[in-house]
Scaffold this motif. Structure first.
Motif, mmCIF file in Angstrom:
data_model
loop_
_atom_site.group_PDB
_atom_site.id
_atom_site.type_symbol
_atom_site.label_atom_id
_atom_site.label_comp_id
_atom_site.label_asym_id
_atom_site.label_seq_id
_atom_site.Cartn_x
_atom_site.Cartn_y
_atom_site.Cartn_z
ATOM 1 N N SER A 188 42.476 42.677 48.581
ATOM 2 C CA SER A 188 43.407 41.672 49.114
ATOM 3 C C SER A 188 43.504 40.413 48.264
ATOM 4 O O SER A 188 44.570 39.797 48.174
ATOM 5 C CB SER A 188 42.987 41.279 50.541
ATOM 6 O OG SER A 188 42.973 42.390 51.391
ATOM 7 N N PHE A 189 42.408 40.023 47.638
ATOM 8 C CA PHE A 189 42.383 38.746 46.915
ATOM 9 C C PHE A 189 42.034 38.928 45.434
ATOM 10 O O PHE A 189 41.663 37.975 44.764
ATOM 11 C CB PHE A 189 41.379 37.803 47.587
ATOM 12 C CG PHE A 189 41.568 37.686 49.066
ATOM 13 C CD1 PHE A 189 42.666 37.033 49.590
ATOM 14 C CD2 PHE A 189 40.674 38.281 49.961
ATOM 15 C CE1 PHE A 189 42.872 36.942 50.962
ATOM 16 C CE2 PHE A 189 40.867 38.197 51.325
ATOM 17 C CZ PHE A 189 41.973 37.531 51.838
ATOM 18 N N LEU A 190 42.180 40.156 44.950
ATOM 19 C CA LEU A 190 41.780 40.477 43.580
ATOM 20 C C LEU A 190 42.996 40.778 42.715
ATOM 21 O O LEU A 190 43.909 41.481 43.145
ATOM 22 C CB LEU A 190 40.819 41.674 43.576
ATOM 23 C CG LEU A 190 39.577 41.527 44.465
ATOM 24 C CD1 LEU A 190 38.753 42.792 44.437
ATOM 25 C CD2 LEU A 190 38.741 40.327 44.027
ATOM 26 N N PHE A 191 43.000 40.262 41.499
ATOM 27 C CA PHE A 191 44.150 40.471 40.611
ATOM 28 C C PHE A 191 43.763 40.461 39.137
ATOM 29 O O PHE A 191 44.623 40.340 38.265
ATOM 30 C CB PHE A 191 45.219 39.401 40.878
ATOM 31 C CG PHE A 191 44.685 37.988 40.878
ATOM 32 C CD1 PHE A 191 44.638 37.254 39.718
ATOM 33 C CD2 PHE A 191 44.216 37.416 42.055
ATOM 34 C CE1 PHE A 191 44.142 35.950 39.709
ATOM 35 C CE2 PHE A 191 43.720 36.128 42.067
ATOM 36 C CZ PHE A 191 43.683 35.380 40.888
ATOM 37 N N SER A 192 42.471 40.590 38.831
ATOM 38 C CA SER A 192 42.044 40.603 37.426
ATOM 39 C C SER A 192 42.539 41.868 36.731
ATOM 40 O O SER A 192 42.484 42.962 37.297
ATOM 41 C CB SER A 192 40.519 40.533 37.324
ATOM 42 O OG SER A 192 40.043 39.287 37.756
ATOM 43 N N LEU A 236 43.231 33.341 49.524
ATOM 44 C CA LEU A 236 44.009 33.681 48.327
ATOM 45 C C LEU A 236 44.073 32.492 47.378
ATOM 46 O O LEU A 236 43.945 32.642 46.155
ATOM 47 C CB LEU A 236 45.418 34.129 48.726
ATOM 48 C CG LEU A 236 46.252 34.748 47.592
ATOM 49 C CD1 LEU A 236 45.600 36.012 47.070
ATOM 50 C CD2 LEU A 236 47.670 35.045 48.079
ATOM 51 N N TYR A 237 44.257 31.304 47.929
ATOM 52 C CA TYR A 237 44.264 30.102 47.096
ATOM 53 C C TYR A 237 42.906 29.883 46.437
ATOM 54 O O TYR A 237 42.816 29.499 45.266
ATOM 55 C CB TYR A 237 44.626 28.871 47.938
ATOM 56 C CG TYR A 237 46.105 28.564 47.967
ATOM 57 C CD1 TYR A 237 46.829 28.442 46.793
ATOM 58 C CD2 TYR A 237 46.775 28.371 49.174
ATOM 59 C CE1 TYR A 237 48.186 28.156 46.821
ATOM 60 C CE2 TYR A 237 48.138 28.086 49.209
ATOM 61 C CZ TYR A 237 48.835 27.983 48.025
ATOM 62 O OH TYR A 237 50.177 27.700 48.042
ATOM 63 N N SER A 295 39.697 29.883 41.566
ATOM 64 C CA SER A 295 38.459 30.339 40.944
ATOM 65 C C SER A 295 38.710 31.054 39.622
ATOM 66 O O SER A 295 37.778 31.238 38.831
ATOM 67 C CB SER A 295 37.705 31.292 41.889
ATOM 68 O OG SER A 295 37.369 30.649 43.097
ATOM 69 N N ASN A 296 39.961 31.448 39.377
ATOM 70 C CA ASN A 296 40.282 32.199 38.158
ATOM 71 C C ASN A 296 41.121 31.423 37.147
ATOM 72 O O ASN A 296 41.213 31.825 35.989
ATOM 73 C CB ASN A 296 41.022 33.492 38.521
ATOM 74 C CG ASN A 296 40.100 34.577 39.033
ATOM 75 O OD1 ASN A 296 39.444 35.273 38.261
ATOM 76 N ND2 ASN A 296 40.037 34.716 40.348
ATOM 77 N N GLU A 315 52.074 39.776 43.815
ATOM 78 C CA GLU A 315 52.083 40.906 44.745
ATOM 79 C C GLU A 315 51.194 40.620 45.953
ATOM 80 O O GLU A 315 51.561 40.928 47.088
ATOM 81 C CB GLU A 315 51.605 42.159 44.014
ATOM 82 C CG GLU A 315 51.683 43.431 44.839
ATOM 83 C CD GLU A 315 51.252 44.643 44.042
ATOM 84 O OE1 GLU A 315 51.967 45.658 44.070
ATOM 85 O OE2 GLU A 315 50.176 44.575 43.386
ATOM 86 N N ARG A 316 50.018 40.029 45.705
ATOM 87 C CA ARG A 316 49.134 39.669 46.821
ATOM 88 C C ARG A 316 49.763 38.574 47.684
ATOM 89 O O ARG A 316 49.710 38.609 48.912
ATOM 90 C CB ARG A 316 47.780 39.175 46.286
ATOM 91 C CG ARG A 316 47.065 40.103 45.310
ATOM 92 C CD ARG A 316 46.589 41.387 45.958
ATOM 93 N NE ARG A 316 45.793 42.180 45.040
ATOM 94 C CZ ARG A 316 46.262 43.187 44.306
ATOM 95 N NH1 ARG A 316 47.555 43.506 44.359
ATOM 96 N NH2 ARG A 316 45.467 43.871 43.507
#
Length: 306
Positions: free
Chosen positions: A17-21, A86-87, A92-93, A108-109
């Motif tokens: 849900s909160f990952l996009f790496s 999500l924020y 954090s990234n 997308e998330r």
């Protein structure tokens, strides 16, 4: 927020849900962790099916691959809404700089939580885009790219301006163009020109498939320099179909005038009516003589541009 020892078995590794790496960093992180350990603890949030990963999926997968069963993690111990998490994940990234694929995956998330208007007003600026609908649709196009093209994009071997055209290709055409990119190592400007020429030819010939046979054949040339040279010549012949016929006349004119002391240069593929003429101006008689010579060749020169 608590620093807490967590069992890997307690984490829901299926929840993205909160990952996009992107791309997968586990192999690289395994070597790093083996050498210096985990510098920054992963960030987790208690979910219904176990801890949700907010940041640090690669580190957790690397620890699991190394046989580690428990590790220290930062656990968010206050109740948070999905949009807040999500924020937090994004913030954090951001320090490491996100590539285009990661920005598209974050979009997308975000679409599962925020309305389009909020994404344009608040999310796009955080991703270094202006508040414009075109960037929203651009990232949607990036999402539509398959893994091979995503890899080229993050390695800066794919011109982002070609993405819209590529995503409109059918699967067979995408594969053909990908093989072309890999085989020829086209620059960003060459990629755009190539796509435009090939698409135009495809429409003119009403042909299935992006690549004509003459281009497919030259991709089998073993020497990479000769392969690219042959491709460039073939592409220009497609783009300027009358050029090969006129090139002989052009070379004859250049050779004849050179014998008479005049140097004439045309645009590479006669794409514009511009010529450069050079000669040594010794005296007025030389000038008159050269002007008469050019007048005699005038019709031949003009015929090249017809």
């Amino acid at each position: 927020m608590l620093l807490k020892e967590i069992q890997i078995a307690e984490i829901d590794l299926t929840d993205k849900s909160f990952l996009f790496s992107y791309p997968e960093r586990t192999p690289l992180l395994i070597e790093s962790i083996k050498t210096i350990g985990v510098i920054e603890p992963p960030l987790l949030y208690p979910g219904n099916k176990g801890y949700q990963i907010i940041c640090g999926e690669g580190r957790i997968k690397a620890l699991k691959a190394l046989g580690v069963e428990k590790f220290l993690a930062c656990v968010i111990n206050e109740e948070k809404q999905p949009w807040e998490l999500l924020y937090i994940s994004l913030e954090s990234n951001l320090f490491r700089g996100l590539n285009l694929v990661e920005k598209a995956l974050f979009l997308e998330r975000a679409e599962k939580i925020f309305p389009k208007e909020k994404i344009i007003e608040e999310i796009l600026p955080k991703l270094d885009f202006t508040k414009h609908l075109s960037w929203y649709f651009f990232l949607k196009k990036v999402l539509a790219l398959g893994p091979p093209y995503r890899e080229l994009l993050i390695k800066e071997r794919l011109n982002p301006k070609t993405i819209e055209i590529i995503t409109d290709l059918n699967q067979n055409e995408k594969e053909e163009y990908y093989q072309l990119l890999i085989s020829l190592h086209l620059t960003h400007s060459e990629q755009m020109e190539t796509l435009e020429v090939l698409r135009d030819l495809q429409k003119r010939e009403q042909r299935q498939g992006l690549l004509p046979e003459q281009i497919k054949n030259l991709l089998t040339i073993e020497d990479p320099n000769q392969r690219k040279k042959a491709f460039k010549e073939t592409l220009q012949a497609i783009k300027y179909p009358n050029f090969l016929v006129k090139r002989t006349l052009m070379e004859d004119i250049k050779r004849d005038l050179q014998k008479k002391g005049l140097q004439i240069e045309f645009s590479p593929y006669l794409e514009n009516k511009r010529i450069n003429i050079n000669f040594d101006l010794k005296d007025i008689e030389t000038l008159k003589k050269n002007l008469k010579t050019l007048e005699r060749y005038g019709e031949k020169i003009l015929s090249l541009f017809e």
